[in-house]
Enzyme design. Structure first.
Site, PDB file in Angstrom:
ATOM      1  N   THR A  76      34.631  89.997  -1.360  1.00 21.18           N
ATOM      2  CA  THR A  76      35.242  89.426  -2.574  1.00 21.18           C
ATOM      3  C   THR A  76      35.064  87.919  -2.641  1.00 21.18           C
ATOM      4  OG1 THR A  76      36.888  91.198  -2.656  1.00 21.18           O
ATOM      5  CG2 THR A  76      37.387  89.193  -3.875  1.00 21.18           C
ATOM      6  N   GLY A  91      36.370  60.780 -25.697  1.00 21.31           N
ATOM      7  CA  GLY A  91      37.187  60.302 -24.596  1.00 21.31           C
ATOM      8  C   GLY A  91      36.658  59.023 -23.983  1.00 21.31           C
ATOM      9  N   ALA A  92      37.577  58.235 -23.443  1.00 12.79           N
ATOM     10  CA  ALA A  92      37.212  56.950 -22.841  1.00 12.79           C
ATOM     11  C   ALA A  92      36.217  57.121 -21.704  1.00 12.79           C
ATOM     12  CB  ALA A  92      38.468  56.251 -22.339  1.00 12.79           C
ATOM     13  N   ASP A  93      36.353  58.203 -20.931  1.00 13.53           N
ATOM     14  CA  ASP A  93      35.433  58.434 -19.814  1.00 13.53           C
ATOM     15  C   ASP A  93      34.017  58.696 -20.311  1.00 13.53           C
ATOM     16  OD1 ASP A  93      36.362  60.789 -20.986  1.00 13.53           O
ATOM     17  OD2 ASP A  93      36.244  61.955 -19.128  1.00 13.53           O
ATOM     18  N   ARG A  94      33.891  59.336 -21.471  1.00 18.35           N
ATOM     19  CA  ARG A  94      32.558  59.648 -22.005  1.00 18.35           C
ATOM     20  C   ARG A  94      31.869  58.376 -22.512  1.00 18.35           C
ATOM     21  NH1 ARG A  94      33.456  65.113 -25.513  1.00 18.35           N
ATOM     22  NH2 ARG A  94      31.241  65.502 -25.022  1.00 18.35           N
ATOM     23  N   ASP A 102      29.296  65.436 -16.713  1.00 18.85           N
ATOM     24  CA  ASP A 102      30.422  64.965 -15.901  1.00 18.85           C
ATOM     25  C   ASP A 102      31.232  66.180 -15.456  1.00 18.85           C
ATOM     26  OD1 ASP A 102      32.589  63.732 -14.721  1.00 18.85           O
ATOM     27  OD2 ASP A 102      32.828  62.239 -16.294  1.00 18.85           O
ATOM     28  N   THR A 133      37.723  67.924 -14.672  1.00 15.74           N
ATOM     29  CA  THR A 133      38.625  69.008 -15.043  1.00 15.74           C
ATOM     30  C   THR A 133      37.943  69.898 -16.071  1.00 15.74           C
ATOM     31  OG1 THR A 133      40.506  67.550 -14.652  1.00 15.74           O
ATOM     32  CG2 THR A 133      40.921  69.540 -15.935  1.00 15.74           C
TER      33      THR A 133
END
Length: 241
Positions: A162, A85-88, A107, A110
């Site tokens: 919970t 991916g471009a972000d990586r 990172d 998402t």
């Protein structure tokens, strides 16, 4: 000068994105006229076209899109470099230039990605895990009696209700995932420093000594560096060996 986080919505039209960007700029006393160039990295393919149309229509600028064919300064040793991916790529470039190598870059987005670079800054590969928000949403969606919760660190690991039990499982459980992968990466990449980025990086980094550096703007730093590389040099292909 400024940075913002906006939820991804692939259904928004270019005009809608322009209104959002114009409002954010105005909040900082800026306008479209203050923007001289655009660099774009997306792992949501339809958004590349949408954002490009917006920039060309409202800013009269063609964005530099981080994709195969641009000069990156990062040699990708993945089996199929086009899968990275471009972000990586942006993270790998910024991490090596700012902190050197070898390094493990985490990172928290998402998905949570773990990336490894060697001392030369070559991208070796990594791991991909479900992001914390995805995990929390899965519990809410698929377990009938579990509520949607705020991702905050509980005071103790043994939850007495919970909500705190879910927070413990999500936050402390995720710390365990992160530490386990870091240790495995370091066995294969001796001497690697560990760098974290992404919106949830500070929450996890506070709970572990395994993360040495937190830079929430690492991806944006990498995008700026990618723009600088391509501004004057022309486009060149980076290939794996």
């Amino acid at each position: 000068l400024a940075n913002w986080r906006v939820a991804t919505d692939a259904n928004r039209m270019p005009d809608e994105h322009a209104i959002i960007l114009q409002s954010l700029l105005a909040y900082r006393g800026l306008s479209f006229a203050d923007i001289g160039a655009v660099v774009l990295a997306s792992v949501v393919p339809p958004l590349v076209t949408t954002y490009s149309e917006m920039f060309e229509r409202y800013l009269n600028l063609e964005p530099l899109v981080v994709s195969p064919g641009i000069k990156t300064g990062v040699r990708v040793l993945y089996e199929n470099p086009k899968e990275v991916g471009a972000d990586r790529i942006a993270n790998a470039l910024a991490a090596h230039r700012l902190y050197g190598g070898p390094a493990v870059i985490i990172d928290f987005g998402t998905a949570t990605t773990f990336d490894a670079i060697n001392p030369k800054g070559d991208y070796l590969g990594g791991a991909i895990a479900p992001g914390i928000n995805i995990s929390a949403e899965a519990l809410y969606t698929h377990a009938a009696k579990l509520p949607r919760i705020e991702l905050v660190t509980p005071k103790v690991a043994i939850g007495r209700n919970t909500v705190s039990s879910m927070q413990s499982g999500l936050i402390f459980g995720y710390v365990g995932l992160v530490e386990g992968l870091i240790m495995r990466f370091k066995r294969e990449l001796e001497g690697a420093k560990v760098i974290a980025t992404g919106g949830l990086a500070p929450i996890i980094a506070r709970e572990t000594t395994h993360i040495e550096i937190v830079n929430s703007q690492l991806t944006l730093e990498g995008l700026r560096m990618l723009y600088d590389l391509n501004r004057d040099a022309g486009k060149g292909v980076e290939s794996a060996s």
